[in-house]
Design an enzyme around this catalytic site. Structure first.
Site, PDB file in Angstrom:
ATOM      1  NE  ARG A  28     -13.980 -21.682 -20.074  1.00  0.00           N
ATOM      2  CZ  ARG A  28     -15.211 -22.168 -20.175  1.00  0.00           C
ATOM      3  NH1 ARG A  28     -16.041 -21.711 -21.110  1.00  0.00           N
ATOM      4  NH2 ARG A  28     -15.659 -23.073 -19.316  1.00  0.00           N
ATOM      5  CG  ASP A  29     -18.171 -20.152 -18.033  1.00  0.00           C
ATOM      6  OD1 ASP A  29     -18.626 -19.756 -19.112  1.00  0.00           O
ATOM      7  OD2 ASP A  29     -18.810 -20.858 -17.238  1.00  0.00           O
ATOM      8  CG  HIS A 222     -24.540 -20.488 -15.362  1.00  0.00           C
ATOM      9  ND1 HIS A 222     -24.203 -19.530 -16.281  1.00  0.00           N
ATOM     10  CD2 HIS A 222     -23.565 -21.432 -15.442  1.00  0.00           C
ATOM     11  CE1 HIS A 222     -23.087 -19.872 -16.900  1.00  0.00           C
ATOM     12  NE2 HIS A 222     -22.682 -21.037 -16.408  1.00  0.00           N
ATOM     13  CB  CYS A 253     -23.996 -19.736 -21.940  1.00  0.00           C
ATOM     14  SG  CYS A 253     -23.731 -20.942 -23.267  1.00  0.00           S
ATOM     15  CG  ASN A 262     -20.079 -19.320 -14.279  1.00  0.00           C
ATOM     16  OD1 ASN A 262     -20.221 -20.487 -14.571  1.00  0.00           O
ATOM     17  ND2 ASN A 262     -19.550 -18.444 -15.115  1.00  0.00           N
TER      18      ASN A 262
END
Length: 309
Positions: A28-29, A222, A253, A262
């Site tokens: 996801r991220d 991050h 982001c 991350n």
């Protein structure tokens, strides 16, 4: 940037939890900010490979507007097609009630909601104030309680904001308090732009721990300035035992200019293993999966650990 060996040497002999739970953010991220759309089949294979690595939690997709995040437009298909292994949770991100309802229809048993510790970031990210965002979560919490669905809360920009600069730890405390009050079972504290330091981590956690029990907190760091591992270890020294990470350091982001990925799952697992902390994850399988997804999407593996440390 310090090498993993230097960090291990610095922190060796300190006291950490005996076991740390790693929650994987890669599908996801990690993928949501990719410019080229990753195929549904690749996402499904990626998640299925991760499920073989020893995780207890893999965040698989986001039920958001496809106009806002085109990469997650196949959320329903991904969630339906992945293998669901016993003992593994497959949470999804749900920004509003529409997203929550879609996630439940797909079969989700855990969802996540997100807000920020910065008013400006909140406005840029989800077009509302911090307090408005939390009010939006209330019907989700009520419905989740009826559906026996767990809700995790994310707080962005806990140590710094791309628009406001440094964030007062007291502001993080208040947001975390509200998420705890409305019923989030866990609260993930995100250093969205990677500006944190060990000193900032201590100050932020000191405030938050006045309102939220230690066992409900997670760190989401991050690695923009190469300090994520040190910040995580600092949090673990304070008793935190849950860490979010992304395999191969995938991610970023879209609303945080300059933010890189991350912290790498492989790096976290390797460092913790060298410090005598168990994670339950298979480092060799992690490395193989990281190399596979990087080849599949044409990305460089940004982890520092590649079998050479």
């Amino acid at each position: 940037m310090r090498s993993l060996r230097e960090i291990i040497t610095q922190y060796r002999g300190r006291r950490f939890p005996s076991f740390v739970t790693i929650k994987e953010m890669g599908p996801r991220d990690g993928l949501q900010n990719e410019k080229s759309v990753v195929s549904t089949d690749t996402k499904v294979q990626f998640i299925n490979r991760l499920s073989q690595c020893g995780y207890k939690s893999i965040e698989v997709t986001s039920f958001v507007s496809p106009k806002a995040v085109p990469q997650m437009a196949d959320n329903y298909q991904v969630f339906q097609q992945i293998q669901k292994f016993e003992g593994i949770s497959y949470p999804v991100l749900t920004p509003n009630m529409k997203g929550y309802d879609a996630a439940i229809q797909a079969g989700a048993k855990e969802v996540a909601v997100f807000t920020g510790a910065s008013e400006t970031f909140c406005q840029k990210n989800i077009n509302c104030s911090i307090e408005e965002s939390i009010r939006r979560f209330l019907p989700i919490m009520e419905k989740a309680n009826d559906n026996n669905v767990q809700v995790r809360g994310y707080v962005s920009c806990v140590m710094g904001c791309p628009f406001e600069g440094d964030i007062d730890p007291a502001a993080v405390r208040q947001v975390a308090k509200r998420l705890n009050e409305i019923g989030c079972y866990e609260i993930s504290l995100g250093d969205t732009i990677g500006i944190g330091t060990p000193e900032k981590t201590i100050a932020m956690l000191h405030e938050v721990l006045q309102e939220v029990p230690l066992e409900k907190l997670a760190l989401h760091c991050h690695n923009t300035y190469g300090r994520a591992i040190q910040n995580i270890l600092t949090g673990l020294e304070m008793g935190v035992s849950i860490v979010d990470s992304s395999i191969a350091s995938l991610g970023g982001c879209p609303y945080a200019p300059g933010a890189t990925g991350n912290v790498s799952t492989e790096d976290v697992v390797y460092v913790l293993s060298q410090l005598g902390v168990e994670t339950g994850l298979d480092l060799q399988k992690l490395e193989e999966t990281a190399n596979w997804i990087c080849a599949a999407i044409g990305r460089e593996n940004r982890s520092l650990y590649r079998g050479s440390e």
